[in-house]
Write an enzyme that holds these catalytic residues in place. Structure first.
Site, PDB file in Angstrom:
ATOM      1  N   GLU A   2      36.324  30.975  16.222  1.00  0.00           N
ATOM      2  CA  GLU A   2      34.942  30.774  15.777  1.00  0.00           C
ATOM      3  C   GLU A   2      34.920  30.528  14.282  1.00  0.00           C
ATOM      4  O   GLU A   2      35.308  31.396  13.487  1.00  0.00           O
ATOM      5  CB  GLU A   2      34.074  31.985  16.118  1.00  0.00           C
ATOM      6  CG  GLU A   2      32.629  31.824  15.649  1.00  0.00           C
ATOM      7  CD  GLU A   2      31.757  33.015  15.981  1.00  0.00           C
ATOM      8  OE1 GLU A   2      30.642  33.106  15.446  1.00  0.00           O
ATOM      9  OE2 GLU A   2      32.206  33.854  16.773  1.00  0.00           O
TER      10      GLU A   2
ATOM     11  N   LYS B 151      35.302  49.321  30.344  1.00  0.00           N
ATOM     12  CA  LYS B 151      35.136  47.865  30.320  1.00  0.00           C
ATOM     13  C   LYS B 151      33.840  47.406  30.983  1.00  0.00           C
ATOM     14  O   LYS B 151      33.777  46.309  31.541  1.00  0.00           O
ATOM     15  CB  LYS B 151      36.344  47.173  30.982  1.00  0.00           C
ATOM     16  CG  LYS B 151      37.667  47.522  30.330  1.00  0.00           C
ATOM     17  CD  LYS B 151      38.844  46.919  31.073  1.00  0.00           C
ATOM     18  CE  LYS B 151      40.147  47.382  30.436  1.00  0.00           C
ATOM     19  NZ  LYS B 151      41.335  46.909  31.167  1.00  0.00           N
TER      20      LYS B 151
ATOM     21  N   ASP C 271      43.594  45.718  24.191  1.00  0.00           N
ATOM     22  CA  ASP C 271      43.030  45.172  25.421  1.00  0.00           C
ATOM     23  C   ASP C 271      41.710  44.503  25.063  1.00  0.00           C
ATOM     24  O   ASP C 271      40.725  45.173  24.736  1.00  0.00           O
ATOM     25  CB  ASP C 271      42.816  46.296  26.433  1.00  0.00           C
ATOM     26  CG  ASP C 271      42.427  45.767  27.803  1.00  0.00           C
ATOM     27  OD1 ASP C 271      42.060  44.580  27.902  1.00  0.00           O
ATOM     28  OD2 ASP C 271      42.483  46.537  28.779  1.00  0.00           O
TER      29      ASP C 271
ATOM     30  N   HIS D  10      27.206  27.218   9.467  1.00  0.00           N
ATOM     31  CA  HIS D  10      27.903  26.915  10.716  1.00  0.00           C
ATOM     32  C   HIS D  10      27.967  25.414  10.962  1.00  0.00           C
ATOM     33  O   HIS D  10      28.983  24.897  11.436  1.00  0.00           O
ATOM     34  CB  HIS D  10      27.204  27.615  11.883  1.00  0.00           C
ATOM     35  CG  HIS D  10      27.711  29.006  12.116  1.00  0.00           C
ATOM     36  ND1 HIS D  10      28.720  29.288  13.004  1.00  0.00           N
ATOM     37  CD2 HIS D  10      27.351  30.187  11.558  1.00  0.00           C
ATOM     38  CE1 HIS D  10      28.962  30.593  12.992  1.00  0.00           C
ATOM     39  NE2 HIS D  10      28.143  31.166  12.124  1.00  0.00           N
TER      40      HIS D  10
END
EC number: 1.1.1.34
Length: 885
Positions: free
Chosen positions: A558, A688, A764, A863
């Protein structure tokens, strides 16, 4: 039978290195202190005046002793020179350790156990050095260094002891018996030297059988997380050396040694027990000795200096022969360290055809980014053995090369990850002379026979034949890495299999797979591997946190994320830095089971101190680090859900605490036999998945971080005002998130920073769901309320510095940047807590910069400029009503 006993001994020593080392050192110390209680305190020259202490030494004896010392030093020098030819500095270090400790043990025996003076070492040490043999020690070290894991290290050490132990034992026995013959000569100096020689052999044997294998195992275990790109024991080119004939004992030689030993035993028995001198002669000799002693009685004197000064003066005062010996040792040491490095490297390069110019000259012009050494056929006449072996390897590569798919040989960029010597070691394993593989695939039956042959294996099969066996279901596709001679070849074959099934066969062309250490991946990180995904890694910083500066690695695709976070770090640094605290530390998996007798009864029992103590004892017994802190329970009908909250050291902790949970459930089942366990995890953790329980109760590390940004920094660096940022934060992060019904999402983009750091540091990535829970608060502060106070509270950062992806070398490099790689030795768990604080501090920097961009109206503009640079946005206006004054 004998080999099996030595194998068991080697496995025990390698599996318990600390116990063996401590036991050996303890025994040595006991021998050193033994004569403190049993011996006398007579020290000639210090507290006793011994008439026979100062003896005239013949010049011939001095010359012989000096020559012996010089020969011993040269012998050790040449032994280390031969070790250097192997190309491994670790064998040198291990062999040096073996030499030093053997010398220490031997010196201890001479000085204390036999009540000798330090002067006895002048004659003893040269014979010790002449009798020590580093070849056996280096052979055992090569067994260990050919391993790929710690378990394999132990097995290879046991295998080496099984092979070398019987031979070394027999050699030590023969040497002792042969040298021991000199103790019966009647010549006093010869008897002393032979006695020293026997003790030298025994000391070396003792160290080789106990201390040395334990030390090798411990050194390799402590070096698992090497900074050099791969574990130091992954010297695959030793594997072929170990299979050679030099380690196999010659049966003829063994029989000769056994016969010689029996003969020498008879000689010793006859000389010492059968042919004893008559008692009359012994009595006469004893009377002569007693008369001599009476004439030369030692007189006690008062020491003029302390004992250590006495020994120090004796060691400092050097004779001419000692000066000669020391000078020779220093010259050889300087030559070995400073002047032989280039010579050794050139010798090794000549012996290694992979690094020779003939090998690497072809692919230089093809692709500078692709490192694929291809051997070049040379039609000249060769006469040396090395060059003939190289030609055989070239022919083998030429036979295998046409079997590679056309897409694999096309020019494409390939990334290099890890140590470049890994390719060389892998290629060395494959390059064996006289391996002829036909271009056409052979029948499956013949290929299966070759694959099952222990002396041949997969390296004698072409890729096409392996693919043929996989398609015929003889080889499972998921086992390709374990069956091939290298992991990389297994990955390459799987890519060829997969390419034929894809809509576009060339889809994998730009997914790299070469030059990666797959041994760290297999069985730990990923299965059915077809390559690795290079992700750009940027750095934000320095982040001033708790008085320290951190350069934070971030892996992301990004645009503007790293730059924005870097701006936030700069603003925090100019404001004096941030402070952080760990609020809680623990992982909380869960179990679910139906009513054992009654869910409420079980819940009530677990809430009692007695019940919790029983479960805690069972839970804590499963790990050195896992410590149960509390239990949180919830009843739903017949089901009882339990949250186990525990500390987990530097690990993220799921596997560790799952093991403790199973043990605790087994103990709970003893008290409630009718209990039925439905699942170890019942989603009450919650792992998660977004959940209010993690937001409220916390999970993993709970961290809070704060900073004060001066008004000047807000205006000049962040390009906005404190008032604007506070208003945007309230309306966006607080009110806006509440309107959306968010759980733990009271922030601008915490997940961006968390995920980027997680990917870079081997965490993770899916844990970002719960780890990104964050509330960002801003308020005006300072005397004039123009300074900006910002805080970020993250109650559920699930993170660790050991296990999982943290074992991969690129991820370890990022952890090393932060100083948190591996487990903390001084304070277990501190590295993981420090990493959690860094994550929270970096999130705060990212929040600060993004909120400033929103308040100033710069977000869309930045951006679009960075991600769509071809568009002219010079006149694009901001989108926010509040801008910097």
């Amino acid at each position: 039978m004998l080999s099996r006993l030595f194998r068991m001994h080697g496995l025990f020593v390698a599996s318990h290195p600390w116990e063996v080392i401590v036991g050996t050192v303890t025994l040595t110390i006991c021998m050193m202190s033994m004569n403190m209680f049993t011996g006398n305190d007579k020290i000639c020259g210090w507290n006793y005046e011994c008439p026979k202490f100062e003896e005239d030494v013949l010049s011939s004896d001095i010359i012989i002793l000096t020559i012996t010392r010089c020969i011993a030093i040269l012998y050790i020098y040449f032994q280390f020179q031969n070790l250097r030819q192997l190309g491994s500095k670790y064998i040198l270090g291990i062999a040096g350790l073996f030499t030093i400790f053997s010398s220490f043990v031997f010196s201890t025996v001479v000085i204390h156990f036999l009540d000798k003076e330090l002067t006895g070492l002048n004659e003893a040490l040269p014979f010790f050095l002449l009798l020590i043999d580093l070849s056996r020690a280096s052979a055992l070290a090569k067994f260990a260094l050919s391993s790929n894991s710690q378990d394999e290290v132990r097995e290879n050490i046991a295998r080496g002891m099984a092979i070398l132990g019987p031979t070394f034992t027999l050699d030590a026995l023969v040497e002792c018996l042969v040298i021991g013959v000199g103790t019966m000569s009647g010549v006093r100096q010869l008897e002393i030297m032979c006695c020293f020689g026997c003790m030298s052999v025994l000391a070396t044997y003792f160290v080789f059988m106990t201390f040395f294998p334990a030390c090798v195992s411990l050194v390799l275990e402590l070096s698992r997380e090497s900074r050099e790109g791969r574990p130091i024991w992954q010297l695959s080119h030793f594997a072929r050396v170990l299979e050679g004939e030099e380690n196999k004992p010659n049966p003829v030689t063994q029989r000769v040694k056994i016969i010689m030993s029996l003969g020498l035993v008879l000689v010793h028995a006859h000389s010492r027990w059968i042919a004893d001198p008559s008692p009359q002669n012994s009595t006469a000799d004893n009377s002569k000795v007693s008369l001599g002693l009476d004439e030369n009685v030692s007189k006690r004197i008062e020491p003029s200096v302390s004992l250590w000064q006495f020994y120090l003066s004796k060691m400092i005062s050097m004779d001419i022969e000692q000066v000669i010996t020391l000078t020779l040792a220093l010259l050889l040491a300087v030559k070995y360290i400073f002047f032989e490095q280039a010579e050794t490297e050139s010798t090794l390069s000549l012996k290694n055809p992979i690094t020779s110019p003939v090998v690497t000259q072809k692919k230089v012009t093809d692709d500078c980014c692709r490192r694929e050494p291809t051997l070049v056929r040379n039609d000249q006449k060769f006469h040396t053995v090395e060059e003939e072996a190289r030609i055989n390897r070239e022919r083998k590569v030429e036979v295998i090369k046409p079997l590679v798919a056309e897409t694999d040989t096309s020019s494409r960029p390939t990334f290099v990850v890890g140590n470049s010597t890994l390719d060389s070691s892998l290629e060395l394993e494959m390059q064996e002379p006289e391996i002829q593989i036909p271009s056409e695939p052979r029948p499956n039956e013949e290929c299966l026979q070759i694959l099952g042959n222990a002396e041949k294996g997969a390296k004698f099969l072409s890729d096409a034949e392996i693919i043929q066996l996989v398609n015929a279901k003889h080889i499972p596709a998921y086992k390709l890495e374990t069956l091939m001679e290298t992991h990389e070849r297994g990955v390459s074959i799987r890519r060829q299999l997969l390419s034929k099934k894809l809509p576009e066969p060339s889809s994998l062309q730009y997914l790299p797979y070469r030059d990666y250490n797959y041994s760290l991946v297999m069985g730990a990180c990923c299965e059915n591997v077809i390559g690795y995904m290079p992700i750009p890694v940027g750095v934000a910083g320095p982040l001033c946190l708790d008085g320290k500066e951190f350069q934070v690695p971030m892996a992301t695709t990004e645009g503007c994320l790293v730059a924005s976070t870097n701006r936030g770090c700069r603003a925090i640094g100019l404001g004096g830095g941030a402070s952080s605290r760990i609020l809680a530390d623990g992982m909380t998996p869960v179990v679910r089971f139906p009513r054992a007798c009654d869910s409420a009864e079980v819940k009530a029992w677990l809430e009692t101190p007695e019940g919790f103590a029983v479960i805690k004892e069972a839970f804590d017994s499963t790990s050195r680090f896992a410590r149960l802190q509390k239990l949180q329970m919830s009843v739903a009908g017949r089901n009882l859900y339990i949250r186990f909250q525990s500390r987990s050291g530097d690990a993220m902790g799921m596997n560790m605490i799952s093991k403790g949970t199973e043990k605790a459930l087994s103990k709970l089942h003893e008290y409630f036999p009718e209990m039925q366990i439905l699942a170890v995890s019942g989603n009450y953790c919650t792992d998660k998945k977004p959940a209010a329980v993690n937001w409220i109760e916390g999970r993993g590390k709970s961290v809070v971080c704060e900073a004060v940004i001066p008004a000047k920094v807000v205006r000049e660096v962040l390009k906005t005002t404190t008032e604007a940022m506070v208003e945007v934060n309230i309306n966006k992060n607080l009110v806006g998130s509440a309107m959306a019904g968010s759980i733990g999402g009271y922030n601008a983009h915490a997940a961006n920073i968390v995920t980027a750091i997680y990917i870079a540091c081997g965490q993770d990535a899916a844990q970002n769901v719960g780890s990104s829970n964050c509330i960002t608060l801003m308020e005006a502060s300072g005397p004039t309320n123009e300074d900006l106070y910002i805080s970020c509270t993250m109650p559920s950062i699930e993170i660790g510095t050991v296990g999982g992806g943290t074992s991969l070398l690129p991820q370890q490099a990022c952890l090393q940047m932060l100083g948190v790689q591996g487990a903390c030795k001084d304070n277990p768990g501190e590295n993981a807590r420090q990493l959690a604080r860094i994550v929270c501090g970096t999130v705060m920097a990212g929040e600060l910069s993004l909120m400033a961009a929103l308040a100033a109206g710069h977000l869309v503009r930045s951006h679009m400029i960075h991600n769509r640079s071809k568009i002219n946005l010079q006149d694009l206006q901001g989108t926010c009503t509040k801008k910097a004054a």
